[in-house]
Design an enzyme around this catalytic site. Structure first.
Site, PDB file in Angstrom:
ATOM      1  N   HIS A  16       1.986   4.430  -3.061  1.00 43.51           N
ATOM      2  CA  HIS A  16       1.838   5.949  -2.976  1.00 43.51           C
ATOM      3  C   HIS A  16       3.391   6.386  -3.213  1.00 43.51           C
ATOM      4  O   HIS A  16       3.438   7.076  -4.040  1.00 43.51           O
ATOM      5  CB  HIS A  16       1.893   6.091  -1.501  1.00 43.51           C
ATOM      6  CG  HIS A  16       0.239   6.098  -1.034  1.00 43.51           C
ATOM      7  ND1 HIS A  16      -0.957   6.222  -1.753  1.00 43.51           N
ATOM      8  CD2 HIS A  16      -0.152   5.500   0.059  1.00 43.51           C
ATOM      9  CE1 HIS A  16      -1.952   6.198  -0.976  1.00 43.51           C
ATOM     10  NE2 HIS A  16      -1.449   5.562   0.086  1.00 43.51           N
ATOM     11  N   HIS A  24       0.774  -1.042  -0.111  1.00 44.57           N
ATOM     12  CA  HIS A  24       0.086   0.067  -0.042  1.00 44.57           C
ATOM     13  C   HIS A  24       0.816   1.198   0.076  1.00 44.57           C
ATOM     14  O   HIS A  24       0.645   2.286  -0.831  1.00 44.57           O
ATOM     15  CB  HIS A  24      -0.918   0.053   1.223  1.00 44.57           C
ATOM     16  CG  HIS A  24      -1.791   1.218   1.266  1.00 44.57           C
ATOM     17  ND1 HIS A  24      -3.120   0.959   1.118  1.00 44.57           N
ATOM     18  CD2 HIS A  24      -1.542   2.475   1.800  1.00 44.57           C
ATOM     19  CE1 HIS A  24      -3.804   2.424   1.445  1.00 44.57           C
ATOM     20  NE2 HIS A  24      -2.773   2.977   1.466  1.00 44.57           N
ATOM     21  N   GLU A  25       1.810   1.266   0.861  1.00 51.92           N
ATOM     22  CA  GLU A  25       2.674   2.299   0.933  1.00 51.92           C
ATOM     23  C   GLU A  25       3.736   2.416  -0.194  1.00 51.92           C
ATOM     24  O   GLU A  25       3.850   3.808  -0.683  1.00 51.92           O
ATOM     25  CB  GLU A  25       3.364   2.460   2.340  1.00 51.92           C
ATOM     26  CG  GLU A  25       2.503   2.468   3.656  1.00 51.92           C
ATOM     27  CD  GLU A  25       1.762   3.580   3.846  1.00 51.92           C
ATOM     28  OE1 GLU A  25       2.057   4.742   3.302  1.00 51.92           O
ATOM     29  OE2 GLU A  25       0.607   3.805   4.214  1.00 51.92           O
TER      30      GLU A  25
END
Length: 234
Positions: A29, A25-26
């Site tokens: 980004h 997820h990170e």
């Protein structure tokens, strides 16, 4: 007495799945920001799948114990993103939840392939079933949860991009109070039961959609895994 939201014997699976889900997820980004012109996260070593670069260990521990936690936020400077800035910012923010959706789909694809091969013992099949259930449901829950339009979640960061700059500046002044509202919705059971928890019922329809896709692809019924139920407590 079990203080966790899952059977304690499943703890190794939970830790593994969450490490992958949060790190991806990170990474989503950070990688998207880097590709769109902002190298802030790259210079801080965040364009990596290494969990040590992304996890806030207190947030991770709370997630395991209470089912709610957080990772280190990825630093993004909108002024460095490619124009149009707002579109780039939306893409960077959306990359996190979308990465979890993709992980869920890929995990279910792998499971469907393994199920079609039918080369496993009953004991191994049960273990695979448990692993891929957690894999799918945790990633789909993260996808849905992060799209809630409340700070500090990704859904709020996407929504604010559609407002005029003057209104966005005003919204920043009230973010801390909105964040307290978010905490109330998380930790006050009756409020959570009628606000956030119903959103997770969307996991079922998403799983059904993936089931139809995989049935079409394999030209045969999908695994009973896709009969979504909450027997695992998630």
């Amino acid at each position: 007495m079990n203080f966790f939201w899952f059977p304690i014997e499943h703890l190794p699976i939970i830790i593994l799945v969450m490490l992958v889900a949060f790190s991806t997820h990170e990474f989503g980004h950070a990688w998207t920001a880097y590709k769109l012109g902002d190298d802030t996260a790259y210079r801080e070593g965040r364009v990596t799948l290494n969990p040590r670069a992304h996890l806030d260990w207190m947030g991770f521990l709370l997630l395991i114990v209470a089912g709610f936690g957080w990772a280190k936020p990825v630093p993004v400077r909108e002024s460095r993103l490619r124009r149009p800035y707002r579109l780039s910012s939306i893409l960077v923010t959306a990359a996190g939840p979308i990465s979890n959706l993709v992980l869920a789909f890929l995990g279910l694809l792998v499971y469907a392939i393994l199920f079609a091969s039918n080369d496993f013992s009953a004991s191994m099949t049960d273990k695979l079933d448990v692993f891929f259930r957690y894999w799918a449901i945790i990633n789909l829950n993260l996808f849905i949860f992060n799209l809630i339009p409340l700070p500090p979640l990704d859904g709020y960061r996407i929504l604010e991009q559609f407002f005029p700059l003057r209104l966005r500046i005003r919204m920043i002044q009230y973010e801390q109070w909105t964040f307290f509202l978010f905490l109330l919705l998380i930790f006050v059971g009756p409020l959570r039961n009628v606000t956030i928890d119903p959103l997770f019922s969307l996991v079922g329809p998403i799983l059904e959609g993936i089931q139809h896709m995989l049935e079409w692809f394999f030209h045969q019924p999908a695994s009973p895994f896709f009969e979504y139920r909450s027997s695992l407590g998630i």
